[in-house]
Design an enzyme around this catalytic site. Structure first.
Site, PDB file in Angstrom:
ATOM      1  CE1 TYR A  17      13.307 -14.277 -32.245  1.00 21.18           C
ATOM      2  CE2 TYR A  17      13.585 -14.849 -34.397  1.00 21.18           C
ATOM      3  CZ  TYR A  17      12.730 -14.446 -33.524  1.00 21.18           C
ATOM      4  OH  TYR A  17      11.261 -14.342 -33.695  1.00 21.18           O
ATOM      5  CG  ASP A  56      12.863  -8.636 -22.014  1.00 25.85           C
ATOM      6  OD1 ASP A  56      12.358  -9.329 -21.010  1.00 25.85           O
ATOM      7  OD2 ASP A  56      12.325  -7.535 -22.375  1.00 25.85           O
ATOM      8  CG  HIS A  86       4.455 -14.134 -27.351  1.00 30.73           C
ATOM      9  ND1 HIS A  86       4.289 -12.625 -27.297  1.00 30.73           N
ATOM     10  CD2 HIS A  86       3.132 -14.597 -27.365  1.00 30.73           C
ATOM     11  CE1 HIS A  86       2.755 -12.646 -27.641  1.00 30.73           C
ATOM     12  NE2 HIS A  86       2.098 -13.795 -27.608  1.00 30.73           N
ATOM     13  CB  CYS A 130      15.651 -35.089 -30.591  1.00 29.70           C
ATOM     14  SG  CYS A 130      16.867 -33.875 -30.003  1.00 29.70           S
ATOM     15  CB  CYS A 182      20.484 -30.565 -31.363  1.00 29.08           C
ATOM     16  SG  CYS A 182      20.120 -31.807 -29.859  1.00 29.08           S
ATOM     17  CB  CYS A 237      19.431 -35.658 -32.459  1.00 30.26           C
ATOM     18  SG  CYS A 237      18.659 -34.151 -32.935  1.00 30.26           S
ATOM     19  N   GLY A 265       2.623  -1.773 -20.234  1.00 31.18           N
ATOM     20  CA  GLY A 265       3.527  -1.676 -21.579  1.00 31.18           C
ATOM     21  C   GLY A 265       3.207  -2.508 -22.460  1.00 31.18           C
TER      22      GLY A 265
END
Ligand code: OAD
Length: 246
Positions: free
Chosen positions: A71, A108, A123, A134, A151, A154, A191
């Site tokens: 990612y 994107d 999505h 949390c 995070c 937390c 697309g």
């Protein structure tokens, strides 16, 4: 081969300020920006990785660093891309019509960067992180990210704020998307291979609600058999032909 202008010129002439437009977009609208699509071609994302190894909750549980590397690579790649003429055409339509809603399967953020004001991210988004502890969601544009982002509140592990295989669509986004396709005059399907549900079902729902459905794609796919008009070609070349001149 159909001439896109021959299809689009008469439709463009029908667009007035009261026309309600909904665009259901997929990876192909960002292809001309340099973002790889998921299917088709040796450079497509699912050609080179198995979805279940990277885009499922189980994969993240097994190896969060590996999933984050993928990612983070995609975030860096998209950050270096610019919206193209197809994204800009949807923005330009806002000047001609009262309502233009974009329901995008893309994560994107290029529609928002182009300036579209009403975007439903079906999505999720590469630019949202969600805490597994949390559940807090934050917008984050840092690239590259630390290997396992934590995070601020937390200390829990953050995950990408995208919808993975086997996960449900956010119910509010689903409701708003169903409303948008069910309450428009022109539905532009741009697309997308039309193979992934429930997103692909939105196109059908629009048709059944009485919208005129136009498909913009390089080639015919899952919805082409019943759309009202198929517009062949790259969306960055064809979608601008629908925009009334200012
Ligand atoms: P796909 O990769 O399945 O399909 C891309 C579509 O874009 C194909 O129909 C291509 O023919 C078309 N295309 C490619 N270049 C184009 C161009 N320049 N102009 C117009 N069309 C072009 O992408 P999606 O349909 O968006 O889900 O995929 C749907 C979902 O499958 C994604 O959101 C993702 C994926 O698994 C999740 O990650 C949950």
């Amino acid at each position: 081969m159909t001439d896109p202008l021959a299809v689009l010129a008469p439709l463009r002439a029908t667009i007035t300020s009261s026309t309600r437009i909904c665009a259901l977009t997929g990876a192909g609208i960002s292809a001309a920006s340099g973002v790889p699509t998921f299917r088709g071609g040796s450079e497509s994302l699912w050609e080179n990785v198995r979805p279940e190894e990277l885009a499922t909750p189980e994969a993240f549980h097994r190896d969060p660093a590996k999933v984050w590397r993928w990612y983070d690579w995609r975030r860096g790649m998209v950050a270096a891309c610019e919206p193209n003429a197809a994204h800009h055409a949807l923005v330009a339509l806002e000047a001609a019509c009262d309502r233009v809603t974009v329901v995008t399967q893309n994560v994107d953020g290029l529609h928002q960067r182009a300036g579209s004001r009403q975007v439903l991210e079906f999505h999720g988004s590469l630019w949202t992180l969600r805490c597994l502890g949390c559940r807090r969601e934050v917008e984050n544009h840092v690239t590259p990210l630390p290997p396992l982002p934590a995070c601020d509140v937390c200390g829990g592990l953050m995950r990408p704020g995208v919808v993975w295989f086997g996960e449900a669509i956010d119910p509010e986004v689903m409701r708003a998307s169903v409303d948008a396709v069910g309450d428009c005059d022109l539905l532009l399907v741009v697309g997308t291979s039309g193979l992934v549900y429930p997103a692909a079902g939105l196109a059908r729902a629009g048709k059944e609600s009485g919208a005129t459905v136009l498909e913009f794609n390089l080639e015919e796919g899952g919805v082409s058999a019943w759309v009202d008009h198929f517009v062949p070609g790259s969306a960055d070349a064809t979608l601008p032909l629908l925009v009334p001149e200012a």
